[in-house]
Design an enzyme around this catalytic site. Structure first.
Site, PDB file in Angstrom:
ATOM      1  N   SER A  53       0.853  -1.197   0.000  1.00 41.53           N
ATOM      2  CA  SER A  53       0.000   0.000   0.000  1.00 41.53           C
ATOM      3  C   SER A  53       0.884   1.240   0.000  1.00 41.53           C
ATOM      4  O   SER A  53       1.921   1.263   0.693  1.00 41.53           O
ATOM      5  CB  SER A  53      -0.885   0.005   1.246  1.00 41.53           C
ATOM      6  OG  SER A  53      -1.466   1.290   1.418  1.00 41.53           O
TER       7      SER A  53
ATOM      8  N   TYR B 109      -2.233  -0.217  10.112  1.00 42.08           N
ATOM      9  CA  TYR B 109      -2.321  -0.849   8.785  1.00 42.08           C
ATOM     10  C   TYR B 109      -1.018  -0.629   8.014  1.00 42.08           C
ATOM     11  O   TYR B 109      -0.429  -1.569   7.463  1.00 42.08           O
ATOM     12  CB  TYR B 109      -3.514  -0.259   8.034  1.00 42.08           C
ATOM     13  CG  TYR B 109      -3.559  -0.595   6.561  1.00 42.08           C
ATOM     14  CD1 TYR B 109      -3.792  -1.905   6.131  1.00 42.08           C
ATOM     15  CD2 TYR B 109      -3.400   0.391   5.591  1.00 42.08           C
ATOM     16  CE1 TYR B 109      -3.844  -2.213   4.781  1.00 42.08           C
ATOM     17  CE2 TYR B 109      -3.452   0.102   4.249  1.00 42.08           C
ATOM     18  CZ  TYR B 109      -3.676  -1.206   3.838  1.00 42.08           C
ATOM     19  OH  TYR B 109      -3.724  -1.500   2.498  1.00 42.08           O
TER      20      TYR B 109
END
Ligand SMILES: NC(=O)c1ccc[n+]([C@@H]2O[C@H](COP(=O)([O-])OP(=O)(O)OC[C@H]3O[C@@H](n4cnc5c(N)ncnc54)[C@H](OP(=O)(O)O)[C@@H]3O)[C@@H](O)[C@H]2O)c1
Length: 247
Positions: A139, A152
């Site tokens: 990501s 995250y």
């Protein structure tokens, strides 16, 4: 001209929606034999049917036993795994003060441990056949300091290092490991967060389509680049072009 993925066995985790589903569709168009893995078997089977009979395997990849079962089922069916796309993942978008260890453990098992277990399961099979390709879906949030997304982003940052080291360790066996860093993408992801909500981490950015990200993943497989960073929107299709590719 031969299709780019002619009869390549491409195992995709998180293929029941979003980026994984789009990747499965794209490689199927290019002649691959996709293996679709996720928990929602009804969705996998519907996609598999549309793709003309792809293999659908129910697996919670947070559970190492289910990852091994997934790889065994694939090899029993096709005898090999040519490409692994570690795509299944989940967000946890809360300020760090509010993050529970239970949630952090859960997303660590999914975003960090599962790709390692899957790599460990496929590498001996790829080595025996002289090589293969692995793409780990990270990501863009792991490459910046974004308040509200730290837990995250940390799991994805851990995946990044694992992936870069795996690239070095598996290179002598002809196994090429790549990382793809999507930016905000229009999928179910932000409705399926483990906890929290989309806020500082992406709010206001133009989401990319899952097909656009799938093209980047396919590009990584074809070029073997170490890292492909998808810039924030709008989409720039020319950046996904692969020389000599029909994709
Ligand atoms: N969308 C974004 O803005 C964005 C941005 C950067 C990176 N990413 C990354 O892109 C990847 C794909 O996400 P997406 O955007 O396509 O989201 P998505 O539409 O929510 O897809 C997530 C996929 O992962 C699967 N999955 C979740 N937990 C699982 C588990 N325990 N075992 C097996 N499969 C599981 C889901 O299927 P089941 O529920 O059926 O199991 C689904 O197929 C993720 O790694 C995510 O971190 C997304």
């Amino acid at each position: 001209m031969a299709k780019q993925f002619d009869r390549k066995v491409v195992l995709i985790t998180g293929a029941s929606s979003g980026i994984g589903e789009a990747t499965a569709r794209l490689v199927a168009e290019q002649g691959a034999l996709p293996v679709l893995a996720a928990r929602r078997i009804d969705r996998l089977e519907a996609i598999a049917k549309e793709l003309g009979g792809a293999l659908a395997v129910q697996a919670d990849v947070s559970d190492p036993e289910q990852v091994h079962h997934l790889v065994e089922t694939t090899t029993e069916h096709y005898g090999r795994v040519d490409v692994l796309i570690n795509n299944a993942g989940q967000g946890l978008h809360l300020p760090l003060e509010q993050v529970t260890l239970e949630d952090l453990v859960a997303i660590t098992e999914l975003n960090f441990y599962a790709p390692l277990v899957a790599m460990q399961a496929v590498v001996p099979i790829m080595r025996e056949r002289g090589g293969g390709a692995i793409v780990n879906v990270s990501s863009g949030s792991s490459r910046m300091v974004l308040p509200g997304v730290g837990a995250y982003a940390a799991t994805k940052a851990a995946l990044n290092m694992l992936s870069l080291v795996a690239r070095e360790e598996f290179a002598p066996d002809g196994i090429v490991v790549s990382l793809v860093y999507p930016s905000v993408t229009a999928t179910e992801f932000h409705d399926k967060l483990r906890a929290g909500a989309m806020g500082a981490g992406g709010g206001g950015l133009t989401p990319h389509s899952s097909r656009y990200v799938a093209k980047t993943i396919v590009r990584a497989v074809l070029t073997g680049e170490a890292e492909v960073v998808i810039p924030h929107g709008p989409e720039r299709p020319e950046e996904m072009e692969v020389p000599g590719s029909q994709i």
